[in-house]
Design a protein around this motif. Structure first.
Motif, short mmCIF file in Angstrom:
data_model
loop_
_atom_site.label_atom_id
_atom_site.label_comp_id
_atom_site.label_asym_id
_atom_site.label_seq_id
_atom_site.Cartn_x
_atom_site.Cartn_y
_atom_site.Cartn_z
N GLN A 29 -12.80 26.08 -9.33
CA GLN A 29 -12.85 26.60 -10.44
C GLN A 29 -11.69 27.45 -10.92
N GLY A 30 -11.04 28.16 -9.88
CA GLY A 30 -10.01 29.16 -10.06
C GLY A 30 -8.56 28.37 -10.17
N LEU A 31 -8.54 27.13 -10.25
CA LEU A 31 -7.08 26.60 -10.21
C LEU A 31 -6.34 26.86 -11.34
N THR A 32 -5.04 27.45 -11.12
CA THR A 32 -4.04 27.82 -12.39
C THR A 32 -3.37 26.76 -12.47
N THR A 33 -2.30 26.67 -13.55
CA THR A 33 -1.16 25.98 -13.66
C THR A 33 -0.31 26.06 -12.49
N ARG A 34 0.05 26.95 -11.96
CA ARG A 34 0.87 27.48 -10.85
C ARG A 34 0.37 26.49 -9.66
N GLY A 35 -0.92 26.58 -9.58
CA GLY A 35 -1.64 26.12 -8.36
C GLY A 35 -1.53 24.44 -8.33
N ALA A 36 -1.72 24.01 -9.68
CA ALA A 36 -1.62 22.65 -9.88
C ALA A 36 -0.26 22.07 -9.72
N LEU A 37 0.80 22.67 -10.23
CA LEU A 37 2.19 22.21 -10.03
C LEU A 37 2.28 22.47 -8.30
N MET A 38 2.07 23.32 -7.71
CA MET A 38 2.19 23.32 -6.17
C MET A 38 1.59 22.30 -5.45
N THR A 72 0.87 -1.31 0.08
CA THR A 72 -0.04 -0.11 0.16
C THR A 72 0.85 1.41 0.05
N VAL A 73 2.03 0.97 0.46
CA VAL A 73 2.94 2.37 0.42
C VAL A 73 3.25 2.79 -0.90
N ALA A 74 3.68 1.59 -1.91
CA ALA A 74 3.77 1.89 -3.27
C ALA A 74 2.74 2.71 -3.67
N PHE A 75 1.43 2.12 -3.54
CA PHE A 75 0.18 2.65 -4.03
C PHE A 75 0.18 4.29 -3.70
N GLY A 76 0.34 4.26 -2.34
CA GLY A 76 0.24 5.86 -2.03
C GLY A 76 1.16 6.83 -2.79
N VAL A 77 2.37 6.20 -3.02
CA VAL A 77 3.62 6.88 -3.71
C VAL A 77 2.96 7.23 -5.16
N ALA A 78 2.31 6.38 -5.68
CA ALA A 78 1.87 6.30 -7.01
C ALA A 78 0.92 7.40 -7.20
N ALA A 79 -0.02 7.24 -6.22
CA ALA A 79 -1.28 8.37 -6.24
C ALA A 79 -1.15 9.74 -5.49
N ALA A 80 0.13 9.90 -4.80
CA ALA A 80 -0.03 11.00 -3.91
C ALA A 80 0.17 12.32 -4.75
N ALA A 81 1.08 12.37 -5.69
CA ALA A 81 1.19 13.54 -6.38
C ALA A 81 -0.03 13.95 -7.31
N ASN A 82 -0.74 12.92 -7.64
CA ASN A 82 -1.85 13.43 -8.46
C ASN A 82 -3.30 13.70 -7.44
N PHE A 83 -3.18 13.06 -6.44
CA PHE A 83 -4.57 13.28 -5.62
C PHE A 83 -4.86 14.79 -5.36
N PRO A 84 -3.93 15.83 -4.88
CA PRO A 84 -4.35 17.11 -4.64
C PRO A 84 -4.75 17.61 -5.88
N VAL A 85 -3.92 17.37 -6.88
CA VAL A 85 -4.40 18.15 -8.09
C VAL A 85 -5.74 17.81 -8.74
N LEU A 86 -6.17 16.48 -8.51
CA LEU A 86 -7.38 16.00 -8.77
C LEU A 86 -8.71 16.53 -8.13
N ILE A 87 -8.27 16.70 -6.67
CA ILE A 87 -9.34 17.26 -5.76
C ILE A 87 -9.30 18.91 -6.04
N LEU A 88 -8.38 19.40 -6.29
CA LEU A 88 -8.17 20.88 -6.51
C LEU A 88 -9.11 21.19 -7.77
N SER A 89 -8.92 20.41 -8.82
CA SER A 89 -9.47 20.74 -10.28
C SER A 89 -10.90 20.42 -10.17
N MET A 90 -11.54 19.51 -9.15
CA MET A 90 -12.81 19.23 -9.03
C MET A 90 -13.56 20.14 -8.54
N TYR A 91 -13.05 20.85 -7.24
CA TYR A 91 -13.68 21.51 -6.32
C TYR A 91 -13.06 23.21 -6.38
#
Length: 160
Positions: A136-145, A115-134
């Protein structure tokens, strides 16, 4: 055709994102248990919805059957998950799937995985996924951060 052959075909169809294999191979009231916050799932439609959710987290996800042990109504599969995160990085996770079958249909599946390996695989994507869904003002800079924040937290968790 052996249970292993049927599931090997199912893994191939899953990897091609053809989730209709669930209707062909699984009982309508299948029990599905994999590590993660979704908990235990019940029913073929719930499993297909779970698969569809994974397509939003990963650019690609392939499952390869490496080895198996089969009895009359059970199949244990040693598999390699190969993920491509949304930023293009590959990840590999090893797991064991325990399948239970009745009348030629899957009635239950339990996964034991790193499960740690799954977590590492998903960790970088999860914040961006949640931010993009909720947000609307998400910018490229915010997605990178958000991506860097997820990657940083994953590295910290691995080091702990």
């Amino acid at each position: 055709m052996s249970h292993a052959d049927s599931l090997r075909e199912g893994y191939a169809r899953y990897s091609a994102r053809d989730f209709s294999f669930v209707d062909d191979l699984f009982a309508p009231d299948v029990r599905w248990s994999v590590p993660g916050p979704q908990g235990e799932l019940h029913g073929a439609e719930a499993v297909k919805d779970f698969f569809a959710g994974l397509t939003e987290m990963f650019g690609a996800h392939r499952i390869d059957l490496v080895d198996s042990v089969e009895t009359e109504d059970r199949l244990w599969c040693y598999v390699h998950h190969t993920f491509t995160s949304l930023d293009g990085r590959p990840h590999t996770v090893e797991a064991v799937h325990r399948w239970q079958l009745a009348d030629g249909k899957v009635i239950a599946m339990d996964e034991v995985a790193d499960t740690v390996a799954f977590g590492v695989a998903a960790a970088a994507n999860f914040p961006v996924l949640i931010l993009s869904m909720y947000w609307q003002g998400l910018t490229t800079r915010g997605a990178l951060m958000g991506g860097y924040g997820g990657l940083f937290s994953a590295v910290i968790l691995v080091l702990l």
